[in-house]
Write an enzyme that holds these catalytic residues in place. Structure first.
Site: not given
Ligand SMILES: NC(=O)c1ccc[n+]([C@@H]2O[C@H](COP(=O)([O-])OP(=O)(O)OC[C@H]3O[C@@H](n4cnc5c(N)ncnc54)[C@H](OP(=O)(O)O)[C@@H]3O)[C@@H](O)[C@H]2O)c1
Length: 271
Positions: A64, A142, A155, A158-159
Site C-alpha cells: 500500500d 486528471s 478528488y 488531491s489531483k
Molecule cells: N479512470 C479514469 O477515468 C481516470 C481519469 C482520470 C485520471 N485517472 C487516474 O488514473 C489513475 C488510475 O485510474 P484507474 O481508473 O485505472 O483506477 P483503478 O482501475 O481503480 O485502478 C487503481 C489501481 O491502483 C491500485 N491502488 C489503489 N490504491 C492503492 C494504494 N494505496 N497502494 C497501492 N495500489 C493502489 C489498485 O489496486 P488495489 O485496489 O489492489 O490496491 C489498482 O491497481 C488514478 O490515479 C486515477 O485518479 C483515472
C-alpha cells in the site's frame, strides 16, 4: 513490440488493473523491466501473468503506497532486483463521489492518503535513484485536477496538489536532470468493477461507461509513454480537456456558468 525503453527499469504504482496495468504492458512491450504494484495479491498475480507475455523482467511488489514504509519498500525491492530505477509512474489513486455538505470528513482523509501521500511516499526514496539515471517521475493527474468540480471536491483537490508537487520537484531536481511529467487524463473506459468512495466512506462500484465517450486504457498508456520519451512536462488529454484548461486559466467564471447549466453531465451512476 519495440525497444524504445530497453534497459530501463520502471515502477508503476497501482498497476494490477486499469490505466496502471496498461502503462505496464506498453512499457514491457517497449523493452523495459517492469515493477508492478497494488494491494490485492490475487489481482497483482493475474496482472503479472499478463505482463509475462511481453517480458520476463517483471516483478510484483504487493504493498500500500499510502504507507511511508511500504512506499520505500517498493523502491528498495526494485533496486535490489534490477540494480537501478529509470521511471517511476505515480498512478495509484482513488476517486470519490458526493457533495461536500454530505461527505464524511474521513472521505477527504482517505482520498488524500491514497492520492497525495501515496505519490509522495515512493517518490522521496526514488529521487536519489532517479538522479543516478537522469530518470523520469510521472504524476497521473486528471482533467478533474484542473478545477473543482461538483461531487468531486476531495478528488479534484488531491489531483491539483500533484501539480504543485511536480512543479517543486522540477525546480529542485533541475541540476540533476530528473524529468518530471504531469498527465491530465480524461475519462477512461472501465474494464472491471471500478471502485470509488461514496459520501459516507463506503465503497461504491461505478457503472460501465459508454465506450464512445471515453478513452481506452491503451491510448492513455501510449500518451504517457510519449510524455516520458519526449521528456515533456504537462500533457493534457482530449480536445475538451485542452479547451477547459485554456478557458479555466482565462475566464474561470464562464467555465463555472457552463458547469452550473450542465450539472447533470457531472453525475455518474453507481451500480
Ligand atoms: N479512470 C479514469 O477515468 C481516470 C481519469 C482520470 C485520471 N485517472 C487516474 O488514473 C489513475 C488510475 O485510474 P484507474 O481508473 O485505472 O483506477 P483503478 O482501475 O481503480 O485502478 C487503481 C489501481 O491502483 C491500485 N491502488 C489503489 N490504491 C492503492 C494504494 N494505496 N497502494 C497501492 N495500489 C493502489 C489498485 O489496486 P488495489 O485496489 O489492489 O490496491 C489498482 O491497481 C488514478 O490515479 C486515477 O485518479 C483515472
Amino acid at each position: 513490440m519495440g525497444n524504445r525503453f530497453s534497459g530501463k527499469v520502471a515502477v508503476i504504482t497501482g498497476s494490477s488493473r486499469g490505466i496502471g496495468k496498461a502503462i505496464a504492458v506498453e512499457l514491457a512491450r517497449e523493452g523495459a523491466s517492469v515493477v508492478l504494484n497494488g494491494r490485492n495479491r490475487e489481482r497483482l498475480e493475474l496482472a503479472q501473468k499478463e505482463i509475462e507475455k511481453h517480458t520476463k523482467n517483471v516483478i510484483s511488489v504487493c504493498c500500500d503506497v499510502s504507507d511511508v514504509k511500504e512506499g520505500k519498500r517498493l523502491i528498495d525491492e526494485t533496486v535490489k532486483t534490477f540494480g537501478r530505477l529509470d521511471i517511476l509512474v505515480n498512478n495509484a489513486g482513488v476517486s470519490m463521489r458526493g457533495y461536500v455538505a454530505d461527505l464524511a470528513p474521513e472521505v477527504f482523509q482517505s482520498v488524500f492518503r491514497n492520492n497525495i501521500y501515496g505519490t509522495v511516499n515512493p517518490t522521496i526514496p526514488a529521487i536519489p535513484e532517479l538522479r543516478k539515471t537522469s530518470g523520469s517521475v510521472i504524476f497521473i493527474s486528471s482533467l478533474a485536477g484542473i478545477r473543482g468540480l461538483p461531487s468531486l471536491s476531495a478528488y479534484c483537490s488531491s489531483k491539483m496538489a500533484l501539480r504543485a508537487i511536480a512543479e517543486s520537484i522540477r525546480i529542485e531536481e533541475h541540476k540533476h536532470k530528473i524529468h518530471v511529467g504531469l498527465i491530465y487524463v480524461g475519462m477512461t473506459e472501465i474494464e472491471h468493477q471500478k471502485e470509488t468512495v461514496g459520501p459516507d466512506g463506503s465503497v461504491m462500484i461505478l457503472k460501465k461507461r459508454d465506450k464512445k465517450k471515453v478513452l481506452t486504457t491503451e491510448f492513455v498508456a501510449k500518451t504517457v509513454l510519449k510524455n516520458i520519451r519526449k521528456r515533456m512536462f504537462i500533457t493534457t488529454m482530449t480536445p475538451v480537456g485542452k479547451l477547459n484548461k485554456f478557458l479555466q486559466a482565462r475566464v474561470p467564471l464562464l467555465v463555472e456558468k457552463f458547469i452550473l447549466k450542465n450539472l447533470h453531465r457531472f453525475e455518474e451512476g453507481s451500480q
